[in-house]
Design an enzyme around this catalytic site. Sequence first.
Site, PDB file in Angstrom:
ATOM      1  N   HIS A 123      12.282  47.337 -76.336  1.00  0.00           N
ATOM      2  CA  HIS A 123      12.538  47.264 -74.894  1.00  0.00           C
ATOM      3  C   HIS A 123      14.036  47.281 -74.596  1.00  0.00           C
ATOM      4  CE1 HIS A 123       8.310  46.092 -74.540  1.00  0.00           C
ATOM      5  NE2 HIS A 123       8.421  46.357 -73.252  1.00  0.00           N
ATOM      6  N   LYS A 126      15.497  42.404 -71.113  1.00  0.00           N
ATOM      7  CA  LYS A 126      14.184  41.748 -71.138  1.00  0.00           C
ATOM      8  C   LYS A 126      14.340  40.302 -71.594  1.00  0.00           C
ATOM      9  CE  LYS A 126       9.438  42.286 -72.782  1.00  0.00           C
ATOM     10  NZ  LYS A 126       8.886  41.896 -71.472  1.00  0.00           N
TER      11      LYS A 126
HETATM   12  P1  NAP Z   1      14.198  42.329 -63.239  1.00  0.00           P
HETATM   13  O1  NAP Z   1      14.858  43.636 -62.936  1.00  0.00           O
HETATM   14  O2  NAP Z   1      15.019  41.207 -63.796  1.00  0.00           O
HETATM   15  O3  NAP Z   1      13.481  41.847 -61.886  1.00  0.00           O
HETATM   16  C1  NAP Z   1      12.984  40.565 -61.668  1.00  0.00           C
HETATM   17  C2  NAP Z   1      13.267  40.226 -60.214  1.00  0.00           C
HETATM   18  O4  NAP Z   1      12.567  39.047 -59.844  1.00  0.00           O
HETATM   19  C3  NAP Z   1      14.764  39.969 -59.974  1.00  0.00           C
HETATM   20  O5  NAP Z   1      15.195  40.742 -58.864  1.00  0.00           O
HETATM   21  C4  NAP Z   1      14.788  38.473 -59.661  1.00  0.00           C
HETATM   22  O6  NAP Z   1      15.797  38.131 -58.762  1.00  0.00           O
HETATM   23  C5  NAP Z   1      13.427  38.265 -59.027  1.00  0.00           C
HETATM   24  N1  NAP Z   1      13.007  36.879 -58.989  1.00  0.00           N
HETATM   25  C6  NAP Z   1      13.395  35.845 -59.759  1.00  0.00           C
HETATM   26  N2  NAP Z   1      12.777  34.702 -59.391  1.00  0.00           N
HETATM   27  C7  NAP Z   1      11.978  35.025 -58.348  1.00  0.00           C
HETATM   28  C8  NAP Z   1      11.100  34.285 -57.501  1.00  0.00           C
HETATM   29  N3  NAP Z   1      10.912  32.971 -57.685  1.00  0.00           N
HETATM   30  N4  NAP Z   1      10.447  34.950 -56.523  1.00  0.00           N
HETATM   31  C9  NAP Z   1      10.616  36.264 -56.339  1.00  0.00           C
HETATM   32  N5  NAP Z   1      11.455  37.030 -57.089  1.00  0.00           N
HETATM   33  C10 NAP Z   1      12.120  36.413 -58.089  1.00  0.00           C
HETATM   34  O7  NAP Z   1      12.992  42.548 -64.246  1.00  0.00           O
HETATM   35  P2  NAP Z   1      12.000  43.809 -64.372  1.00  0.00           P
HETATM   36  O8  NAP Z   1      12.484  44.708 -65.442  1.00  0.00           O
HETATM   37  O9  NAP Z   1      11.710  44.348 -63.012  1.00  0.00           O
HETATM   38  O10 NAP Z   1      10.707  43.076 -64.941  1.00  0.00           O
HETATM   39  C11 NAP Z   1      10.026  42.065 -64.203  1.00  0.00           C
HETATM   40  C12 NAP Z   1       8.864  41.559 -65.033  1.00  0.00           C
HETATM   41  O11 NAP Z   1       7.908  42.627 -65.206  1.00  0.00           O
HETATM   42  C13 NAP Z   1       9.234  41.105 -66.459  1.00  0.00           C
HETATM   43  O12 NAP Z   1       8.461  39.976 -66.812  1.00  0.00           O
HETATM   44  C14 NAP Z   1       8.840  42.299 -67.319  1.00  0.00           C
HETATM   45  O13 NAP Z   1       8.501  41.921 -68.634  1.00  0.00           O
HETATM   46  C15 NAP Z   1       7.614  42.775 -66.581  1.00  0.00           C
HETATM   47  N6  NAP Z   1       7.226  44.177 -66.813  1.00  0.00           N
HETATM   48  C16 NAP Z   1       5.900  44.455 -66.787  1.00  0.00           C
HETATM   49  C17 NAP Z   1       5.442  45.730 -66.930  1.00  0.00           C
HETATM   50  C18 NAP Z   1       3.968  45.984 -66.880  1.00  0.00           C
HETATM   51  O14 NAP Z   1       3.538  47.156 -66.971  1.00  0.00           O
HETATM   52  N7  NAP Z   1       3.146  44.961 -66.724  1.00  0.00           N
HETATM   53  C19 NAP Z   1       6.356  46.775 -67.125  1.00  0.00           C
HETATM   54  C20 NAP Z   1       7.713  46.480 -67.121  1.00  0.00           C
HETATM   55  C21 NAP Z   1       8.141  45.177 -66.952  1.00  0.00           C
HETATM   56  P3  NAP Z   1      17.280  37.708 -59.304  1.00  0.00           P
HETATM   57  O15 NAP Z   1      17.723  38.789 -60.223  1.00  0.00           O
HETATM   58  O16 NAP Z   1      18.046  37.642 -58.036  1.00  0.00           O
HETATM   59  O17 NAP Z   1      17.092  36.406 -60.015  1.00  0.00           O
END
Ligand code: NAP
Length: 255
Positions: free
Chosen positions: A145, A149
């Site tokens: 990844h 992550k």
């Molecule tokens: P990311 O870019 O770090 O996005 C996470 C977002 O959530 C950030 O903007 C963060 O804000 C926000 N956040 C933090 N605390 C929160 C709260 N209490 N309420 C609402 N928003 C909040 O991460 P990402 O790459 O998008 O990934 C997010 C998640 O999805 C991870 O767990 C990843 O492993 C997962 N994922 C899943 C799949 C799937 O197919 N299931 C695929 C890819 C990723 P701040 O940055 O301002 O703190």
Amino acid sequence: MTIRVIIAGFKGKMGQAAYQMVSEDASLTLAGLLDPFATEKEIDGVPVFNKKEDLIGLEADVWVDFTMPKVAYENTRFALENGFAPVVGTTGFTPEQIEELTDLSVEASLGGLIAPNFAIGAVLLMQFAAKAAQYFPDVEIIELHHDKKKDAPSGTAIKTAELIRETRASKHQGVADEEELLKGARGAEFDGFRIHSVRLPGLVAHQEVLFGAEGEGLTLRHDSYDRVSFMGGVNHAIKEVVKRNQLVYGLENLL
Ligand code: NAP
């Protein structure tokens, strides 16, 4: 009738892709956006919230969650307690939490999904891996990844390992007196086999499952090159959970 969708974590990488996908689908309407540090009060007429409690009473059907492992459980609980069917892509749930949330969904009579991977290719890879493990009990998982992550191993790797455990004849791989000269060299142990996590800039989400036997090997690999690969699955899940009355774990349960 359109399905009204909340996106929690809409400023993140996955949240932005989900925002785009929902905006472009005429059968879906954005009902609310949640991010703790957002400064906007609304975006294109959609209200923006900083605290989940401010969404109580909002007219919405589905809660899409791409936030962070440490808040996703509380968010999913909150969604179920407030009448929003959760579609959760955030990883890091324990089996106990999934069980608890499933029970809660039954009490609330709400559908829902927790999916470690929304890409159809990854779902197929998991199923192929479980099939192959029936014949090849010697297996190692390598997940790769991007370097931002937060959790390791990935939710997809854990789910793949759980599916392999169901079909694989239990065995402890490697020699009994194996010694790690550098701690962690052999990866994380899961039911006698190993999971390795690679983190590098430039990667999105990738996984290999390697099987070995006398004189032969089999490698399964899936690559998500772009986050758009997850959005077909998220779109399908939004439209399915509103018809159901129990949360499920894994997109394959809604296909
Ligand atoms: P990311 O870019 O770090 O996005 C996470 C977002 O959530 C950030 O903007 C963060 O804000 C926000 N956040 C933090 N605390 C929160 C709260 N209490 N309420 C609402 N928003 C909040 O991460 P990402 O790459 O998008 O990934 C997010 C998640 O999805 C991870 O767990 C990843 O492993 C997962 N994922 C899943 C799949 C799937 O197919 N299931 C695929 C890819 C990723 P701040 O940055 O301002 O703190």
